[in-house]
Motif scaffolding. Structure first.
Motif, PDB file in Angstrom:
ATOM      1  N   TYR A  81       0.831  -1.201   0.000  1.00 36.80           N
ATOM      2  CA  TYR A  81       0.000   0.000   0.000  1.00 36.80           C
ATOM      3  C   TYR A  81       0.869   1.256   0.000  1.00 36.80           C
ATOM      4  O   TYR A  81       0.607   2.207  -0.747  1.00 36.80           O
ATOM      5  N   ALA A  82       1.904   1.268   0.845  1.00 35.72           N
ATOM      6  CA  ALA A  82       2.774   2.446   0.934  1.00 35.72           C
ATOM      7  C   ALA A  82       3.494   2.719  -0.377  1.00 35.72           C
ATOM      8  O   ALA A  82       3.782   3.881  -0.702  1.00 35.72           O
ATOM      9  N   TYR A  83       3.773   1.685  -1.143  1.00 37.31           N
ATOM     10  CA  TYR A  83       4.460   1.841  -2.425  1.00 37.31           C
ATOM     11  C   TYR A  83       3.493   2.166  -3.565  1.00 37.31           C
ATOM     12  O   TYR A  83       3.907   2.365  -4.700  1.00 37.31           O
ATOM     13  N   GLY A  84       2.200   2.202  -3.250  1.00 42.10           N
ATOM     14  CA  GLY A  84       1.217   2.566  -4.265  1.00 42.10           C
ATOM     15  C   GLY A  84       1.000   1.507  -5.324  1.00 42.10           C
ATOM     16  O   GLY A  84       0.659   1.816  -6.463  1.00 42.10           O
ATOM     17  N   ILE A  85       1.176   0.229  -4.953  1.00 44.76           N
ATOM     18  CA  ILE A  85       0.974  -0.874  -5.896  1.00 44.76           C
ATOM     19  C   ILE A  85      -0.497  -1.283  -5.872  1.00 44.76           C
ATOM     20  O   ILE A  85      -1.018  -1.695  -4.838  1.00 44.76           O
ATOM     21  N   ASP A  86      -1.170  -1.208  -7.007  1.00 44.07           N
ATOM     22  CA  ASP A  86      -2.597  -1.514  -7.080  1.00 44.07           C
ATOM     23  C   ASP A  86      -2.885  -2.953  -7.495  1.00 44.07           C
ATOM     24  O   ASP A  86      -3.921  -3.514  -7.119  1.00 44.07           O
ATOM     25  N   ASN A  87      -2.006  -3.533  -8.297  1.00 45.72           N
ATOM     26  CA  ASN A  87      -2.251  -4.859  -8.859  1.00 45.72           C
ATOM     27  C   ASN A  87      -1.024  -5.734  -8.660  1.00 45.72           C
ATOM     28  O   ASN A  87       0.062  -5.414  -9.161  1.00 45.72           O
ATOM     29  N   ILE A  88      -1.196  -6.835  -7.925  1.00 43.79           N
ATOM     30  CA  ILE A  88      -0.060  -7.704  -7.604  1.00 43.79           C
ATOM     31  C   ILE A  88      -0.575  -9.088  -7.239  1.00 43.79           C
ATOM     32  O   ILE A  88      -1.660  -9.223  -6.657  1.00 43.79           O
ATOM     33  N   ARG A  89       0.173 -10.110  -7.619  1.00 41.67           N
ATOM     34  CA  ARG A  89      -0.144 -11.476  -7.190  1.00 41.67           C
ATOM     35  C   ARG A  89       0.953 -11.941  -6.248  1.00 41.67           C
ATOM     36  O   ARG A  89       2.136 -11.885  -6.586  1.00 41.67           O
ATOM     37  N   VAL A  90       0.546 -12.397  -5.073  1.00 44.66           N
ATOM     38  CA  VAL A  90       1.461 -12.900  -4.055  1.00 44.66           C
ATOM     39  C   VAL A  90       1.343 -14.425  -4.042  1.00 44.66           C
ATOM     40  O   VAL A  90       0.298 -14.968  -3.682  1.00 44.66           O
ATOM     41  N   VAL A  91       2.398 -15.104  -4.458  1.00 40.31           N
ATOM     42  CA  VAL A  91       2.385 -16.565  -4.534  1.00 40.31           C
ATOM     43  C   VAL A  91       3.145 -17.133  -3.335  1.00 40.31           C
ATOM     44  O   VAL A  91       4.291 -16.747  -3.079  1.00 40.31           O
ATOM     45  N   LEU A  92       2.499 -18.044  -2.604  1.00 40.73           N
ATOM     46  CA  LEU A  92       3.085 -18.667  -1.412  1.00 40.73           C
ATOM     47  C   LEU A  92       2.950 -20.184  -1.530  1.00 40.73           C
ATOM     48  O   LEU A  92       1.974 -20.679  -2.102  1.00 40.73           O
ATOM     49  N   ASP A  93       3.916 -20.909  -0.942  1.00 39.48           N
ATOM     50  CA  ASP A  93       3.791 -22.367  -0.949  1.00 39.48           C
ATOM     51  C   ASP A  93       3.381 -22.895   0.429  1.00 39.48           C
ATOM     52  O   ASP A  93       3.618 -24.052   0.762  1.00 39.48           O
ATOM     53  N   GLY A  94       2.760 -22.022   1.229  1.00 37.52           N
ATOM     54  CA  GLY A  94       2.289 -22.404   2.556  1.00 37.52           C
ATOM     55  C   GLY A  94       1.166 -21.487   3.006  1.00 37.52           C
ATOM     56  O   GLY A  94       0.698 -20.628   2.245  1.00 37.52           O
ATOM     57  N   ALA A  95       0.752 -21.638   4.255  1.00 37.08           N
ATOM     58  CA  ALA A  95      -0.446 -20.978   4.764  1.00 37.08           C
ATOM     59  C   ALA A  95      -0.202 -19.583   5.325  1.00 37.08           C
ATOM     60  O   ALA A  95      -1.148 -18.945   5.788  1.00 37.08           O
ATOM     61  N   GLU A  96       1.048 -19.098   5.302  1.00 37.77           N
ATOM     62  CA  GLU A  96       1.354 -17.789   5.875  1.00 37.77           C
ATOM     63  C   GLU A  96       2.271 -16.991   4.960  1.00 37.77           C
ATOM     64  O   GLU A  96       3.068 -17.558   4.217  1.00 37.77           O
TER      65      GLU A  96
END
Length: 294
Positions: A81-96
């Motif tokens: 949010y602070a960097y002003g990113i509106d569109n991003i996909r966060v890929v994780l291989d676990g639950a956190e």
């Protein structure tokens, strides 16, 4: 003012605060109007960061559905949010989301490495039109109309290393990096056994949290700021309120707020259309607002 995404994908690895497992994280660009998406590659779970997808606010903000969940998203979201990113996909291989050092600093470094790219779509802003407040006894979280985004937080702990703390934060990317991003999460030794009995805090250590016993701070390096505790509360609030789904223009004020109160506040704002307006700013106001992300 245009929507943004990452210029390139970046990856990292860290430990999950609550389950204590190593987790790989990858931040990827997305096209306009996609929003912030979390994807668990281990179970094929895709969840958008929105209030209706929050399933738990105990010790962290957790999103998910009947198929699974993704926990501890607030420190990453705060940086995004602070960097002003509106569109991003966060890929994780676990639950956190990995806790890194307990702050947003590592995520800021990842975003610096990724860079930012403007997209050919207009960025809308959520403008607070009237006061909205949620409370739990003396604890409260509130937003009010403002021409500039600010965060005001007050805490009070009966501990000699914390006591009463108050911080007024004028939001901008530069101020976030300098004043908020490095503030770590904190906890008390007396709560560790209780948390671990409930399967939480298993990855917590002096490397990723400020830990206190009955009288003192246990971290040998001490604090990063004399009021690191209240600064971290602001860090959490920025991440939690980012689930509104758009940059918001207003003042946030809280006493002893929590992930749950922040979640209740986002729901209360969106519940009544007279509380807010989502629209494109005028050219002049957009240029002024865009400066906070410079």
């Amino acid at each position: 003012m245009k929507q943004t995404t990452l210029a390139k994908a970046v990856s990292g690895v860290g430990i999950g605060l609550h389950k204590g497992e190593p987790i790989q994280i990858r931040l990827e660009p997305l096209e306009a109007n996609s929003g912030i998406l979390f994807y668990r590659s281990d179970i094929g779970l895709l969840v958008q960061a929105l209030p209706q997808n929050v399933v738990n606010t105990q010790m962290a903000t957790v999103i998910g559905n009947a198929s699974g969940y993704i926990s501890t998203i607030e420190h990453l979201l705060s940086a995004v949010y602070a960097y002003g990113i509106d569109n991003i996909r966060v890929v994780l291989d676990g639950a956190e989301v990995p806790v890194m050092d307990g702050s947003s600093a590592s995520f800021c470094m990842m975003l610096d490495e990724a860079g930012k790219r403007k997209l050919d779509a207009t960025k809308d802003v959520l403008i607070i039109k009237k006061e909205v407040e949620v409370a739990d006894g003396k604890k409260f979280a509130r937003v009010t109309p403002s021409l500039k985004p600010t965060y005001n937080f007050m805490i009070e702990f009966a501990h000699p290393s914390i006591g009463k703390q108050e911080y007024h934060f004028e939001f901008s990317k530069k101020n976030f990096i300098e004043e908020i991003a490095r503030a770590r999460t904190f906890g008390f030794m007396k709560d560790v056994q209780m948390l671990r009995a409930r399967g939480l805090g298993l990855g917590g250590s002096l490397d990723n949290a400020v830990v206190l016993d009955e009288t003192k701070i246990l971290n040998p390096e001490g604090l990063r700021f004399t009021n690191e505790f209240v600064r971290h509360k602001i860090l959490d609030a920025i991440g939690d309120l980012s689930l509104l789904g758009a940059p918001f223009l207003g003042d946030y004020t809280s006493f002893a707020g929590s992930h749950n109160l922040n979640h209740e506040l986002t729901k209360a704002i969106l519940r009544d259309p007279s509380n807010y307006e989502i629209r494109t700013l005028s050219v002049e106001r957009a240029q002024e607002f865009e400066k906070v992300y410079a």
